[in-house]
Scaffold this active site. Sequence first.
Site, mmCIF file in Angstrom:
data_model
loop_
_atom_site.group_PDB
_atom_site.id
_atom_site.type_symbol
_atom_site.label_atom_id
_atom_site.label_comp_id
_atom_site.label_asym_id
_atom_site.label_seq_id
_atom_site.Cartn_x
_atom_site.Cartn_y
_atom_site.Cartn_z
ATOM 1 N N LYS A 28 0.539 4.705 6.878
ATOM 2 C CA LYS A 28 0.025 5.507 5.760
ATOM 3 C C LYS A 28 0.645 6.901 5.843
ATOM 4 O O LYS A 28 1.273 7.276 6.823
ATOM 5 C CB LYS A 28 -1.502 5.634 5.832
ATOM 6 C CG LYS A 28 -2.274 4.333 5.918
ATOM 7 C CD LYS A 28 -2.245 3.532 4.643
ATOM 8 C CE LYS A 28 -3.055 2.245 4.786
ATOM 9 N NZ LYS A 28 -2.892 1.368 3.595
ATOM 10 N N SER B 190 0.797 -1.232 0.000
ATOM 11 C CA SER B 190 0.000 0.000 0.000
ATOM 12 C C SER B 190 0.828 1.280 0.000
ATOM 13 O O SER B 190 0.318 2.339 -0.341
ATOM 14 C CB SER B 190 -0.946 0.020 1.200
ATOM 15 O OG SER B 190 -0.239 0.170 2.412
#
Length: 245
Positions: free
Chosen positions: A134, A61
Amino acid sequence: MDPESDAGAEPTPEPSRRPEQPRRKRGSLLRELVIIVVSALLLSWLVKTYLVQPFSIPSSSMEDTLIEGDRVLVSKLVPRFADVRRGDVIVFKDPGGWLGEDGPEDADGVTGFADDALTFVGLRPQDAGEHLIKRVVGVGGDHVTCCDDEGRVSVNGVPLAETYLKPGVAPSQTEFDTVVPEDSYWVMGDNRPHSHDSRYTGGLPGGGYVPLDDVVGVAFARVWPVDRLALMKNPEDVFAPVGEP
């Protein structure tokens, strides 16, 4: 008994106590070794708890900034003594349901116990069992939207030139328009098509935002594998046009 034979006999030597000295030395060395090991483990635990903690990257990701199998160091001084900034790559506890059923299974028995113990003292990187990593795109009070006429993400009306995105991917495949609550963050992966982030978690606890209390720290270095060793700098130029929060 013949007294002359007694006179000529040699005296019986007393038992020597010298063998006890090596035993004492071995005992002293063992105590010193135990003290050193315990001190090292305590120091490692203190560093991991209050200063720096290693984490391993379990997915794609955050490509190409981070790839699966990378290990990073995370500063726990942020957010304790400094603010989380736009552009920071943060590790945070799952606010609730973000990981779904994709988290790795816990090892059982002796292996599981050893893994937990090494992770606890900081000698083994934390996995993604309850954590995610993230990039922060919006902080408390920011108005974050996508997409403008050129398909870009905007913060407070300013479109971003996101240089950290994986080459060839669009800023988002999903449109959104949100104002980030105070003491919360809007986060997205650098590999947008393969990142389950704030765009898709609006119906889960936290409403798609990462609460400040769930932030573990900010990743500041890749340390493994050796050929990917690098500092992870905040892309200040990307967010400079937005101004202060």
